[in-house]
Design an enzyme around this catalytic site. Structure first.
Site, PDB file in Angstrom:
ATOM      1  N   ARG A 153       0.865  -1.194   0.000  1.00 38.59           N
ATOM      2  CA  ARG A 153       0.000   0.000   0.000  1.00 38.59           C
ATOM      3  C   ARG A 153       0.891   1.229   0.000  1.00 38.59           C
ATOM      4  O   ARG A 153       1.641   1.463   0.945  1.00 38.59           O
ATOM      5  CB  ARG A 153      -0.909  -0.001   1.227  1.00 38.59           C
ATOM      6  CG  ARG A 153      -1.836   1.205   1.285  1.00 38.59           C
ATOM      7  CD  ARG A 153      -2.832   1.092   2.444  1.00 38.59           C
ATOM      8  NE  ARG A 153      -3.744   2.207   2.404  1.00 38.59           N
ATOM      9  CZ  ARG A 153      -3.480   3.403   2.948  1.00 38.59           C
ATOM     10  NH1 ARG A 153      -2.353   3.614   3.586  1.00 38.59           N
ATOM     11  NH2 ARG A 153      -4.358   4.380   2.841  1.00 38.59           N
TER      12      ARG A 153
ATOM     13  N   SER B  20     -12.860  -3.247   1.477  1.00 32.86           N
ATOM     14  CA  SER B  20     -13.035  -2.608   2.784  1.00 32.86           C
ATOM     15  C   SER B  20     -14.514  -2.321   3.015  1.00 32.86           C
ATOM     16  O   SER B  20     -15.172  -1.700   2.187  1.00 32.86           O
ATOM     17  CB  SER B  20     -12.274  -1.273   2.841  1.00 32.86           C
ATOM     18  OG  SER B  20     -10.889  -1.490   2.722  1.00 32.86           O
TER      19      SER B  20
ATOM     20  N   LYS C 124      -3.860   6.329   8.650  1.00 31.03           N
ATOM     21  CA  LYS C 124      -4.652   6.645   7.449  1.00 31.03           C
ATOM     22  C   LYS C 124      -5.537   7.841   7.775  1.00 31.03           C
ATOM     23  O   LYS C 124      -6.456   7.747   8.595  1.00 31.03           O
ATOM     24  CB  LYS C 124      -5.500   5.428   7.067  1.00 31.03           C
ATOM     25  CG  LYS C 124      -6.243   5.570   5.744  1.00 31.03           C
ATOM     26  CD  LYS C 124      -6.857   4.237   5.328  1.00 31.03           C
ATOM     27  CE  LYS C 124      -7.403   4.287   3.916  1.00 31.03           C
ATOM     28  NZ  LYS C 124      -8.866   4.451   3.890  1.00 31.03           N
TER      29      LYS C 124
HETATM   30  N1  TZP Z   1      -7.249   1.109   6.492  1.00 38.53           N
HETATM   31  C1  TZP Z   1      -8.056   1.351   7.526  1.00 38.53           C
HETATM   32  S1  TZP Z   1      -7.200   1.818   8.903  1.00 38.53           S
HETATM   33  C2  TZP Z   1      -5.716   1.690   8.081  1.00 38.53           C
HETATM   34  C3  TZP Z   1      -5.930   1.296   6.776  1.00 38.53           C
HETATM   35  C4  TZP Z   1      -4.894   1.101   5.754  1.00 38.53           C
HETATM   36  C5  TZP Z   1      -4.404   1.994   8.708  1.00 38.53           C
HETATM   37  C6  TZP Z   1      -4.057   1.035   9.794  1.00 38.53           C
HETATM   38  O1  TZP Z   1      -2.781   1.353  10.293  1.00 38.53           O
HETATM   39  P1  TZP Z   1      -2.343   1.019  11.792  1.00 38.53           P
HETATM   40  O2  TZP Z   1      -0.992   1.688  11.909  1.00 38.53           O
HETATM   41  O3  TZP Z   1      -2.229  -0.478  11.890  1.00 38.53           O
HETATM   42  O4  TZP Z   1      -3.362   1.618  12.697  1.00 38.53           O
END
Ligand code: TZP
Ligand code: MG
Length: 217
Positions: free
Chosen positions: A42, A111, A142
């Site tokens: 990603r 998602s 994010k």
């Molecule tokens: N999609 C929803 S939350 C997220 C993504 C890509 C980020 C999650 O990152 P982390 O650091 O594990 O909270």
């Protein structure tokens, strides 16, 4: 080629903007040695050529270990690099179009953050192999992840579907057992591994927690 088997248990999502200044491949290799079961590339800001190169290098690393590579959002990149699958969000290409482009032998993830999003995705679900649900906790990783849905929100989606679910967003060791108890097959993490000083040890600790949680189910 048939669709590869995949284990959502400990799903590493990469993010080049997070954590330690180390090569992506080194971090992923260490995380896999620590027990990661699935990897998603990603990098929303990457140039396409660099993204294909990164995907190719990850496929070369992961395929001999039997770990599929999923590419976030970019079906074209997944095809160019011969990755095992694509993960799309609600605003991305419709999962049915991803499936048409990828064919039957690759993995498609979607998602879904709430029962309302699940209902809105109803027609696309037949094209999908797994759901990503979150954010479970608040996350800085994010920017547009939205408000935390907690384990209650996770359970509300899990009760609606027979598709396997991976919980994402703000996941650390403490979130694994309650995620599994709420119906998730596994957990997806970015910072818990990408930002760790020792990604192998971080993955080992998360994997041990996952194995304990699964044994209790
Ligand atoms: N999609 C929803 S939350 C997220 C993504 C890509 C980020 C999650 O990152 P982390 O650091 O594990 O909270
Ligand atoms: Mg997306």
């Amino acid at each position: 080629m048939t669709r590869p088997a995949f284990d959502l248990g400990l799903y590493l999502v990469t993010d080049p903007s997070i954590g330690q200044p180390r090569a992506l491949l080194d971090t992923v290799a260490a995380a896999v040695a620590g027990g990661v079961t699935l990897v998603q590339l990603r990098d929303p800001l990457a140039e396409t050529g660099a993204l294909v190169a990164a995907a190719r290098a990850l496929v070369a690393l992961l395929r001999p270990k039997g770990i599929p590579l999923i590419v976030n959002d970019r079906t074209d990149v997944a095809l160019a690099a011969d990755a095992e699958g694509v993960h799309v969000g609600q605003g991305d290409m419709d999962a049915r179009d991803v499936r048409r482009l990828l064919g039957p032998d690759r993995i498609v993830g979607l998602s879904v953050g709430s029962p309302a999003e699940y209902a809105a995705s109803a027609e696309a679900l037949a094209a999908v192999d797994y759901l990503g649900t979150g954010p479970i906790r608040m996350t800085a990783t994010k920017a547009d992840a939205g408000a935390a849905i907690g384990f209650e929100g996770l359970g509300a989606v899990a009760r609606l579907t027979a598709l396997p679910i991976v919980a994402i967003g703000g996941i650390g060791a403490a979130e694994i057992a309650p995620s599994v108890a709420a119906g998730a097959r596994g957990v997806a993490v970015v910072s818990a591994i990408m930002a760790a000083a020792d990604p192998k040890a971080a993955a080992e600790a998360l994997r041990a927690e996952l194995d304990r949680a699964r044994a209790r189910q």
